[in-house]
Design a protein around this motif. Structure first.
Motif, PDB file in Angstrom:
ATOM      1  N   SER A  43      34.695   4.714  40.383  1.00 49.74           N
ATOM      2  CA  SER A  43      33.399   5.342  40.652  1.00 49.74           C
ATOM      3  C   SER A  43      33.659   6.679  41.327  1.00 49.74           C
ATOM      4  CB  SER A  43      32.490   4.453  41.506  1.00 49.74           C
ATOM      5  OG  SER A  43      33.005   4.326  42.805  1.00 49.74           O
ATOM      6  N   GLY A  67      32.373  -8.434  38.322  1.00 48.87           N
ATOM      7  CA  GLY A  67      31.956  -7.895  39.612  1.00 48.87           C
ATOM      8  C   GLY A  67      32.631  -6.605  40.026  1.00 48.87           C
ATOM      9  N   ALA A  69      32.051  -3.409  38.964  1.00 46.31           N
ATOM     10  CA  ALA A  69      31.067  -2.352  39.238  1.00 46.31           C
ATOM     11  C   ALA A  69      30.337  -2.623  40.549  1.00 46.31           C
ATOM     12  CB  ALA A  69      30.076  -2.233  38.085  1.00 46.31           C
ATOM     13  N   GLN A  70      29.992  -3.868  40.797  1.00 47.07           N
ATOM     14  CA  GLN A  70      29.312  -4.211  42.043  1.00 47.07           C
ATOM     15  C   GLN A  70      30.212  -3.909  43.240  1.00 47.07           C
ATOM     16  OE1 GLN A  70      27.628  -8.132  42.179  1.00 47.07           O
ATOM     17  NE2 GLN A  70      27.293  -8.031  44.370  1.00 47.07           N
ATOM     18  N   ALA A  71      31.487  -4.253  43.159  1.00 50.60           N
ATOM     19  CA  ALA A  71      32.417  -3.973  44.254  1.00 50.60           C
ATOM     20  C   ALA A  71      32.552  -2.478  44.495  1.00 50.60           C
ATOM     21  CB  ALA A  71      33.771  -4.605  43.960  1.00 50.60           C
ATOM     22  N   LEU A  73      30.329  -0.128  43.776  1.00 51.39           N
ATOM     23  CA  LEU A  73      29.083   0.394  44.335  1.00 51.39           C
ATOM     24  C   LEU A  73      28.918  -0.031  45.795  1.00 51.39           C
ATOM     25  CD1 LEU A  73      26.719   2.167  43.695  1.00 51.39           C
ATOM     26  CD2 LEU A  73      25.569   0.209  42.666  1.00 51.39           C
ATOM     27  N   GLN A  74      29.281  -1.266  46.115  1.00 53.21           N
ATOM     28  CA  GLN A  74      29.213  -1.709  47.508  1.00 53.21           C
ATOM     29  C   GLN A  74      30.158  -0.897  48.394  1.00 53.21           C
ATOM     30  OE1 GLN A  74      29.969  -5.906  46.910  1.00 53.21           O
ATOM     31  NE2 GLN A  74      27.795  -6.402  47.155  1.00 53.21           N
ATOM     32  N   PHE A  99      21.277  -3.432  36.370  1.00 49.47           N
ATOM     33  CA  PHE A  99      22.295  -3.468  37.424  1.00 49.47           C
ATOM     34  C   PHE A  99      21.837  -2.657  38.639  1.00 49.47           C
ATOM     35  CE2 PHE A  99      25.992  -1.228  39.299  1.00 49.47           C
ATOM     36  CZ  PHE A  99      26.643  -2.308  39.872  1.00 49.47           C
ATOM     37  N   TYR A 100      21.421  -1.432  38.409  1.00 48.64           N
ATOM     38  CA  TYR A 100      21.007  -0.584  39.522  1.00 48.64           C
ATOM     39  C   TYR A 100      19.746  -1.103  40.198  1.00 48.64           C
ATOM     40  CZ  TYR A 100      24.488   2.736  37.836  1.00 48.64           C
ATOM     41  OH  TYR A 100      25.649   3.328  37.451  1.00 48.64           O
ATOM     42  N   ARG A 102      18.805  -4.242  40.428  1.00 49.81           N
ATOM     43  CA  ARG A 102      19.213  -5.403  41.244  1.00 49.81           C
ATOM     44  C   ARG A 102      19.845  -4.949  42.547  1.00 49.81           C
ATOM     45  NH1 ARG A 102      21.319  -7.518  36.400  1.00 49.81           N
ATOM     46  NH2 ARG A 102      23.402  -7.023  37.130  1.00 49.81           N
ATOM     47  N   PHE A 103      20.490  -3.801  42.521  1.00 52.52           N
ATOM     48  CA  PHE A 103      21.149  -3.278  43.713  1.00 52.52           C
ATOM     49  C   PHE A 103      20.151  -2.618  44.660  1.00 52.52           C
ATOM     50  CE2 PHE A 103      25.580  -3.149  44.815  1.00 52.52           C
ATOM     51  CZ  PHE A 103      25.634  -2.281  45.891  1.00 52.52           C
TER      52      PHE A 103
END
Length: 136
Positions: A43, A67, A69-71, A73-74, A99-100, A102-103
């Motif tokens: 990212s 996970g 992408a989630q990691a 972004l977090q 995805f976005y 949900r975030f």
């Protein structure tokens, strides 16, 4: 990373020079996710006077649904802590929009032809708030 970029974005893939420029501008927000010795995703975020902009996020198709992408972004949100994180996403990119959302990102406005003729985008925003400390 360039192979992931091409696999994810095809003819819209960025050249290596752009990756180098973003890394030089914001190395602390140029994140790479590893799976063993392999790059699973990356990212790229930059910060300016308006806040932060998630410029790109991509995951090797072999690692989709794990996970990554989630990691990424977090980790980006954790580094930023406060302010606003903005991004652009194609209006037809339903998986990314879900995805976005949900975030916690919200759609702000539609930008006509952002990706070229007939290829609109949504400007999305996430307001970052510092974690509240609890008194014990």
């Amino acid at each position: 990373m360039l192979a992931i970029e091409r696999a994810c974005f095809g003819k819209d893939a960025w050249p290596s020079e752009l990756f180098i420029a973003y890394f030089r501008a914001s190395p602390e927000l140029f994140l790479v996710a590893m799976h063993g010795r392999r790059i699973a995703g990356y990212s790229i975020t930059r910060v300016d006077w308006r806040g932060a902009e998630l410029e790109s996020i991509a995951v090797d198709p072999k690692y989709h649904g794990r996970g990554v992408a989630q990691a990424l972004l977090q980790a980006t949100v954790s580094r930023l802590r406060t302010g606003t994180l903005r991004l652009m996403v194609g209006t037809d990119n339903e998986p990314a929009l879900r995805f976005y959302q949900r975030f916690g990102f919200i759609r702000m406005r539609k930008v006509a032809r952002y990706y070229g003729p007939g290829r609109d985008a949504w400007r999305m925003r996430l307001e970052l708030r510092p974690k509240q400390q609890t008194d014990e």
